[in-house]
Design a protein around this motif. Structure first.
Motif, mmCIF file in Angstrom:
data_model
loop_
_atom_site.group_PDB
_atom_site.id
_atom_site.type_symbol
_atom_site.label_atom_id
_atom_site.label_comp_id
_atom_site.label_asym_id
_atom_site.label_seq_id
_atom_site.Cartn_x
_atom_site.Cartn_y
_atom_site.Cartn_z
ATOM 1 N N TYR A 114 0.814 -1.223 0.000
ATOM 2 C CA TYR A 114 0.000 0.000 0.000
ATOM 3 C C TYR A 114 0.843 1.268 0.000
ATOM 4 O O TYR A 114 0.377 2.334 -0.404
ATOM 5 N N LYS B 189 -7.089 -8.015 0.409
ATOM 6 C CA LYS B 189 -7.205 -8.271 1.846
ATOM 7 C C LYS B 189 -5.822 -8.237 2.506
ATOM 8 O O LYS B 189 -5.668 -7.743 3.636
ATOM 9 N N GLU B 190 -4.819 -8.739 1.790
ATOM 10 C CA GLU B 190 -3.455 -8.661 2.309
ATOM 11 C C GLU B 190 -2.996 -7.207 2.386
ATOM 12 O O GLU B 190 -2.311 -6.807 3.333
ATOM 13 N N ARG B 191 -3.406 -6.406 1.417
ATOM 14 C CA ARG B 191 -3.096 -4.972 1.436
ATOM 15 C C ARG B 191 -3.684 -4.328 2.703
ATOM 16 O O ARG B 191 -3.001 -3.571 3.401
ATOM 17 N N THR B 192 -4.942 -4.650 2.993
ATOM 18 C CA THR B 192 -5.596 -4.111 4.187
ATOM 19 C C THR B 192 -4.878 -4.561 5.449
ATOM 20 O O THR B 192 -4.676 -3.772 6.381
ATOM 21 N N ARG B 193 -4.492 -5.833 5.494
ATOM 22 C CA ARG B 193 -3.788 -6.350 6.673
ATOM 23 C C ARG B 193 -2.491 -5.586 6.902
ATOM 24 O O ARG B 193 -2.156 -5.227 8.044
ATOM 25 N N ARG B 194 -1.755 -5.306 5.828
ATOM 26 C CA ARG B 194 -0.484 -4.582 5.965
ATOM 27 C C ARG B 194 -0.704 -3.146 6.430
ATOM 28 O O ARG B 194 0.089 -2.611 7.205
ATOM 29 N N GLU C 111 -3.181 -2.131 8.336
ATOM 30 C CA GLU C 111 -3.553 -2.216 9.751
ATOM 31 C C GLU C 111 -2.331 -2.508 10.615
ATOM 32 O O GLU C 111 -2.185 -1.968 11.720
ATOM 33 N N GLU C 112 -1.448 -3.352 10.125
ATOM 34 C CA GLU C 112 -0.220 -3.679 10.848
ATOM 35 C C GLU C 112 0.660 -2.439 10.996
ATOM 36 O O GLU C 112 1.207 -2.171 12.066
ATOM 37 N N ALA D 16 -7.154 2.235 3.777
ATOM 38 C CA ALA D 16 -7.839 1.032 4.254
ATOM 39 C C ALA D 16 -9.327 1.080 3.918
ATOM 40 O O ALA D 16 -9.913 0.083 3.469
ATOM 41 N N ARG E 14 -11.195 -1.606 1.447
ATOM 42 C CA ARG E 14 -12.341 -2.412 1.886
ATOM 43 C C ARG E 14 -13.546 -2.211 0.963
ATOM 44 O O ARG E 14 -14.281 -3.157 0.661
#
Length: 213
Positions: free
Chosen positions: A95, A122-127, A129-130, A166, A170
């Protein structure tokens, strides 16, 4: 990552086989000259460089009966196809890439299957958020930027940008899961390239020596 490699490989791939001016014309049609470094010189340099690297195969075409120099048509190779999908997948999950890389990735996302596109987003969103969790260990957005003086505005900008990224991601996931757009293996894709001889209403009209090659 530079957007120009992804853009040029994607444009050649959509045509199957294209000469340099066709690639330039398509990228101007998409407005890429406005939001990326896809200028004529960069496009023609990328085509030649990737041909030398074995990512594109250069076909020299005989000059037309009207005269003029022979054109070179480019076709993506298996190695080029592999590089293209590698760049595309990385651009979708990373991202923190520049806006031109993100834009190019979204422009080609339908070359993937729907399931893979959703998984990458979804992996983009996870990164995101991390990253946000790591930043907010030292900065609490709810307390406002003033807690760090005016330097807090930098953190404020980063966190707000991440939150917007994010939220947008989504939303895109929801639209894709809901059946929007035509992805690989689902039928006739959206046609986003100009046909041979079709006028480009967004062409810059700027002449470049590489146009005739």
């Amino acid at each position: 990552m530079s957007a120009i490699r992804l853009l040029v490989l994607g444009a050649v791939r959509q045509h199957g086989r294209a000469h340099g001016y066709q690639v330039r014309n398509d990228l101007e049609y998409w407005g890429a000259h406005e939001w990326s470094n896809a200028k004529p010189g960069s496009i023609y340099h990328a085509l030649k460089q990737m041909a030398k690297q074995g990512l594109l195969h250069a076909h020299e075409i005989a000059p037309s009966t009207a005269g003029g120099p022979p054109r070179t048509e480019y076709e993506i190779t298996p190695a080029g196809d592999e590089e293209y999908f590698s760049l595309l997948r990385e651009a979708l999950v990373a991202y923190d890439q520049k806006m031109d890389v993100k834009s190019a990735a979204i422009g080609f996302i339908v070359d993937l299957t729907r399931d893979e596109a959703v998984a990458l987003l979804k992996e983009r969103t996870r990164r995101i958020e991390e990253w946000r969790a790591a930043v907010t260990e030292h900065y609490v957005p709810e307390s406002g930027p003033e807690q760090l003086g005016h330097i807090g505005e930098i953190m404020n900008l980063w966190v707000h940008t991440a939150d917007a990224e994010a939220e947008w991601t989504r939303g895109l996931i929801g639209r894709v899961e809901g059946g929007a757009y035509t992805f690989a293996g689902e039928g006739e894709p959206f046609v986003g390239v100009l046909a041979e001889g079709e006028e480009n209403p967004y062409a810059t009209g700027e002449r470049h020596p590489g146009d005739a090659i």
